[in-house]
Design an enzyme around this catalytic site. Sequence first.
Site, PDB file in Angstrom:
ATOM      1  N   GLU A 124     120.652  29.895  55.335  1.00 40.18           N
ATOM      2  CA  GLU A 124     120.940  29.208  54.067  1.00 40.18           C
ATOM      3  C   GLU A 124     120.802  30.190  52.915  1.00 40.18           C
ATOM      4  O   GLU A 124     119.764  30.824  52.751  1.00 40.18           O
ATOM      5  CB  GLU A 124     119.962  28.042  53.864  1.00 40.18           C
ATOM      6  CG  GLU A 124     120.323  26.815  54.674  1.00 40.18           C
ATOM      7  CD  GLU A 124     119.135  25.888  54.853  1.00 40.18           C
ATOM      8  OE1 GLU A 124     118.170  25.983  54.069  1.00 40.18           O
ATOM      9  OE2 GLU A 124     119.153  25.076  55.800  1.00 40.18           O
TER      10      GLU A 124
ATOM     11  N   GLU B  59     107.021  19.201  51.331  1.00 39.39           N
ATOM     12  CA  GLU B  59     107.135  18.871  52.742  1.00 39.39           C
ATOM     13  C   GLU B  59     106.689  20.050  53.603  1.00 39.39           C
ATOM     14  O   GLU B  59     107.084  21.176  53.364  1.00 39.39           O
ATOM     15  CB  GLU B  59     108.606  18.520  53.037  1.00 39.39           C
ATOM     16  CG  GLU B  59     108.888  18.113  54.459  1.00 39.39           C
ATOM     17  CD  GLU B  59     109.788  19.106  55.151  1.00 39.39           C
ATOM     18  OE1 GLU B  59     110.866  19.430  54.640  1.00 39.39           O
ATOM     19  OE2 GLU B  59     109.367  19.589  56.228  1.00 39.39           O
TER      20      GLU B  59
ATOM     21  N   ARG C 200     110.376  28.423  48.204  1.00 44.60           N
ATOM     22  CA  ARG C 200     109.861  27.908  49.478  1.00 44.60           C
ATOM     23  C   ARG C 200     110.815  28.072  50.660  1.00 44.60           C
ATOM     24  O   ARG C 200     110.634  27.439  51.692  1.00 44.60           O
ATOM     25  CB  ARG C 200     109.448  26.449  49.324  1.00 44.60           C
ATOM     26  CG  ARG C 200     110.584  25.491  49.012  1.00 44.60           C
ATOM     27  CD  ARG C 200     110.034  24.071  49.026  1.00 44.60           C
ATOM     28  NE  ARG C 200     111.097  23.087  48.943  1.00 44.60           N
ATOM     29  CZ  ARG C 200     110.921  21.804  49.201  1.00 44.60           C
ATOM     30  NH1 ARG C 200     109.737  21.335  49.548  1.00 44.60           N
ATOM     31  NH2 ARG C 200     111.916  20.967  49.107  1.00 44.60           N
ATOM     32  N   HIS C 201     111.847  28.889  50.506  1.00 39.04           N
ATOM     33  CA  HIS C 201     112.770  29.117  51.611  1.00 39.04           C
ATOM     34  C   HIS C 201     112.804  30.590  52.010  1.00 39.04           C
ATOM     35  O   HIS C 201     112.804  31.460  51.157  1.00 39.04           O
ATOM     36  CB  HIS C 201     114.190  28.679  51.219  1.00 39.04           C
ATOM     37  CG  HIS C 201     114.360  27.188  51.178  1.00 39.04           C
ATOM     38  ND1 HIS C 201     114.267  26.474  50.008  1.00 39.04           N
ATOM     39  CD2 HIS C 201     114.582  26.289  52.166  1.00 39.04           C
ATOM     40  CE1 HIS C 201     114.446  25.184  50.282  1.00 39.04           C
ATOM     41  NE2 HIS C 201     114.632  25.042  51.573  1.00 39.04           N
TER      42      HIS C 201
ATOM     43  N   ARG D 166     117.200  30.523  59.539  1.00 42.47           N
ATOM     44  CA  ARG D 166     118.043  29.632  58.740  1.00 42.47           C
ATOM     45  C   ARG D 166     118.980  30.459  57.868  1.00 42.47           C
ATOM     46  O   ARG D 166     118.532  31.191  56.983  1.00 42.47           O
ATOM     47  CB  ARG D 166     117.174  28.741  57.841  1.00 42.47           C
ATOM     48  CG  ARG D 166     116.214  27.830  58.590  1.00 42.47           C
ATOM     49  CD  ARG D 166     116.881  26.600  59.189  1.00 42.47           C
ATOM     50  NE  ARG D 166     116.048  26.025  60.236  1.00 42.47           N
ATOM     51  CZ  ARG D 166     115.166  25.027  60.055  1.00 42.47           C
ATOM     52  NH1 ARG D 166     115.035  24.494  58.855  1.00 42.47           N
ATOM     53  NH2 ARG D 166     114.446  24.580  61.065  1.00 42.47           N
TER      54      ARG D 166
ATOM     55  N   ARG E 262     104.544  27.711  54.935  1.00 42.92           N
ATOM     56  CA  ARG E 262     104.424  26.660  53.921  1.00 42.92           C
ATOM     57  C   ARG E 262     103.019  26.084  53.884  1.00 42.92           C
ATOM     58  O   ARG E 262     102.453  25.853  52.818  1.00 42.92           O
ATOM     59  CB  ARG E 262     105.417  25.523  54.207  1.00 42.92           C
ATOM     60  CG  ARG E 262     106.777  25.846  53.673  1.00 42.92           C
ATOM     61  CD  ARG E 262     107.560  24.568  53.396  1.00 42.92           C
ATOM     62  NE  ARG E 262     108.954  24.933  53.155  1.00 42.92           N
ATOM     63  CZ  ARG E 262     109.961  24.086  53.117  1.00 42.92           C
ATOM     64  NH1 ARG E 262     109.734  22.800  53.323  1.00 42.92           N
ATOM     65  NH2 ARG E 262     111.174  24.493  52.884  1.00 42.92           N
TER      66      ARG E 262
ATOM     67  N   SER F  94     108.453  17.910  59.462  1.00 43.11           N
ATOM     68  CA  SER F  94     109.451  16.878  59.635  1.00 43.11           C
ATOM     69  C   SER F  94     109.444  16.539  61.111  1.00 43.11           C
ATOM     70  O   SER F  94     109.391  17.441  61.952  1.00 43.11           O
ATOM     71  CB  SER F  94     110.806  17.428  59.201  1.00 43.11           C
ATOM     72  OG  SER F  94     111.656  16.380  58.865  1.00 43.11           O
TER      73      SER F  94
END
Lengths: 548, 548
Positions: A319, A471, A325-326, A317, A522, A474
């Site tokens: 981002e 979360e 948490r990333h 990712r 996670r 998903s």
Amino acid sequence: MSEPTEPTNSAPTTDQPAGDIAPGGPSKSELKKRAKALEKEKKAAEKAAKMAEQAAAKEAADVDFAKEFYGPLPLHQSQSRPRHARVQISSLSSRDGETVLLRARVHTSRAQGSKMVFLNLRQRTESVQALLMLAPEKVSKQMLKWAAGLPTESIVLVEGAVKKTPEPIKSASVGDVEVHVSKLFLISGVEGRLPFTVEDANRPDSEVDASDSQFNRVLLDTRLNNRVVDLRTQTNQAIFKLQAAIGDLFREILGSNGFIEIHSPKLQGAATESGASVFKVSYFKGSAFLAQSPQLAKQMAIAADFERVYEIGPVFRAEDSNTHRHMTEFMGLDLEMTIEEHYHEVMELLDSLFLSIFRGLREKYKAEIDVVNKQFPCEEFKFREGPEGTLKLTFKEAVDLLVEDGVAREELDDINTENEKRLGRIVRAKYETDYFIIDKFPLALRPFYTMPDPTDPTLSNSYDFFMRGEEILSGAQRIHDPVFLSEKMREKGVDPESMKGYLDGFRMGCAPHGGGGIGLERVLMLYLKLGNIRRASLFPRDPRRLEP
Amino acid sequence: MSEPTEPTNSAPTTDQPAGDIAPGGPSKSELKKRAKALEKEKKAAEKAAKMAEQAAAKEAADVDFAKEFYGPLPLHQSQSRPRHARVQISSLSSRDGETVLLRARVHTSRAQGSKMVFLNLRQRTESVQALLMLAPEKVSKQMLKWAAGLPTESIVLVEGAVKKTPEPIKSASVGDVEVHVSKLFLISGVEGRLPFTVEDANRPDSEVDASDSQFNRVLLDTRLNNRVVDLRTQTNQAIFKLQAAIGDLFREILGSNGFIEIHSPKLQGAATESGASVFKVSYFKGSAFLAQSPQLAKQMAIAADFERVYEIGPVFRAEDSNTHRHMTEFMGLDLEMTIEEHYHEVMELLDSLFLSIFRGLREKYKAEIDVVNKQFPCEEFKFREGPEGTLKLTFKEAVDLLVEDGVAREELDDINTENEKRLGRIVRAKYETDYFIIDKFPLALRPFYTMPDPTDPTLSNSYDFFMRGEEILSGAQRIHDPVFLSEKMREKGVDPESMKGYLDGFRMGCAPHGGGGIGLERVLMLYLKLGNIRRASLFPRDPRRLEP
């Protein structure tokens, strides 16, 4: 086995003088007997020679470590293989009285006067006390001095006698025995200064924070910069055993439910799903992109009739966010399956998967969980096991709970991270669970391939799973109809032509299907309440970290 | 369970006229009895109402598929969940006489006159014959016509009666029964023309090559361009079941030998090992590189005390070669372990790992191997199982075998691909095995981290494993001493400063260790003799292919 007999040049054992033939000479049978005896002697001699040779070879094999009682071993280059078995510290309690050989780290080393040295020896999550006592012809003053000077984290080879201790040794995980060292060798030393001690790195914050504490805090960044040393703590040894355990449980449960493992390529020709968070790769004279999930590939596997598939692999990712948490690279546990009648078949399978993982961890890995809890104390992870089953809320019900708790409904078009955590607290107080499901998300919040709800076009057949208010999964039913899918792509601004390979799969017939993606780190972080996802990754990657 | 009793407005069952109170009135106990009976009736009524409601719900749930006997189903959007179990074709032999529901592909469809249609229905590696016969109120002329027109590869939902067949049906894998269809619905159709039929794609070359053949050859490139359809062949369904099986066996065997699974990052800060074959990634404002193996990470895991680790993950090679055995992305099965005395500990563990995989495949996956052999016929994979063990040659012995066979010694500084294959043939002829090990490679041929041989500095403690004359594993003892390692780096032109994170691990003490890396797709390709590695990869990647 009998002792080796003497070689052939020994005196004959009969009364007959050697070489002296009696009048009339020996009889035929006597000669035969004599020949047999000689043959036997020859064989025995050969055997003795062979044994001597073997003993010499063994001696030579041992020479590098046995010629002195202590000292650094030469560079280990597989010179010999005497097959001396090393033992595990965890087995020592049952070896009282035995002389054993073991390889371990020097966790601590301490001289007691001039006649004794105590070592704390460590193997992964286990440790034992070893001691050297001055003893003539066995443990010299020099040896003691040398042992006392061994740097922490050195790897040593120890020979010693296992002895029961009068009182349990509290500083060791195996405390009912200790090792009385007779030989001690250095396999691998430490060059320069350690960035921190493993002891410090294994300490809970509460000990460091205590008012009278003199302990050093080891900051997360320092740990990650020196991850190899940090990973040696008992806590980290346990954390990564638990990480492997989650993967094993995931596969075991899915395997027994008819799933097969697939491996899809991480290199993609086009920036798919959502171009913004995809890494670009120089690919010979052109470009490629790193897959941000196996989403498209696993759906294509369904279109290719694999029925039930899972994949454990890295997802990327791009981002630029540095939250707790990333990460830019993490392990995705992904699955996809065909649906017979209703997407709740998928949601229920995912639910039973999680319940089995939680139960598996609790039943088979209690020791490791306890080790981690010492450094990261937390309430035991709670989940509902009774006939009422896992708590399932619709998105609307979740919003209502938050509104009831005082959140303005206007800000709840989506549930942000902060409200997610708040919801987790509300749910725990009201339903006594750290694990629940939210179903029926607004369609607008989900990707183009999500199947809308059959009755309310603003909703979707999709769900998220939560642990301790965050979360962890998903998932959704996907659109399998190519015409409807193209339409939804265009609505979200994706050109169907740019994803031709993916769409073609559905054009050639595809069963209804759904699935989900789990973030391995996670799950691990939240189950153990580690507070930062980097602690759940061996060598974490984020926008600012690509090393080590 | 008892039948539901009538609702409350039925006549009371006592002689007592309803509502008529006898002189003196009913006794207290009679009233109590009456109240009880009324309560019972009420409960029964409630139960009946609930059941009627459930039945109505069920009816409603079925309505989308039961209102007609045939036709396209509406978009599957999880409208209802009647819980009608679908069955697998593989279970049909034991269901003679049952009416079943199944979802399958239309493999072929053929009208027989105007009163009958035969369908060959397919699920993964299994198929069965289904037939529709004209029957009043059940199978209409329209239904027959519609069924005959169903395109190949459509997915249908079939209701039908399972019937034993008088003679086995050869065109189906389950040939002792057929399905007499009473309802037939289209779940997913086919848009446009199939690039090729699954039947053609499943044909062995020998059938296509036969002089009287009218079959179309499906070229590898055509297959890979339309991989979703190609993967539906029985051969491919079996190949990827075997791919998953190899992974399962690998993990199972290593797990029982004390290994744990790790996940190391694919994004690296520097181009390590050998910069030339590494992909460059745009990483925010800087660059990253894709790991060409987990080599450095798994060694660092050893320096971090994990003792025995394995990883299954993608490895990336930026080599612009388009051979039958190279891809730019493939699955690496990697392992690393500490050494007690000799690197042969590692080599022997790897050997027993392979033997267990070969045995596991033969014992548990014979059916899948047979399916693949139909399209790719080959001699059974041979390996030595007797007490003599796996054939182990030194590099020098391998060279001697090739020289004996006529290869010039001058060209054998390294053994190239062609000579590898030749050696495979020599070994098979002489030792009757398709699997062997070459030990003691020249140091010059191996990477900088390879441990030299203790007695001959031109050799190394390294080995390759071979299947059918091609390399499938490369491994070695690694250098764990940081000073010696830096020296070797410089000799090979690598700046030790550029790999500081890696070297630091050894500076903080590291046990002697070794390991190896296996190419999953190569093992699969060679075991099954598929001829091209792309056939062993779900969605292969090479310098010219990034799609689908």
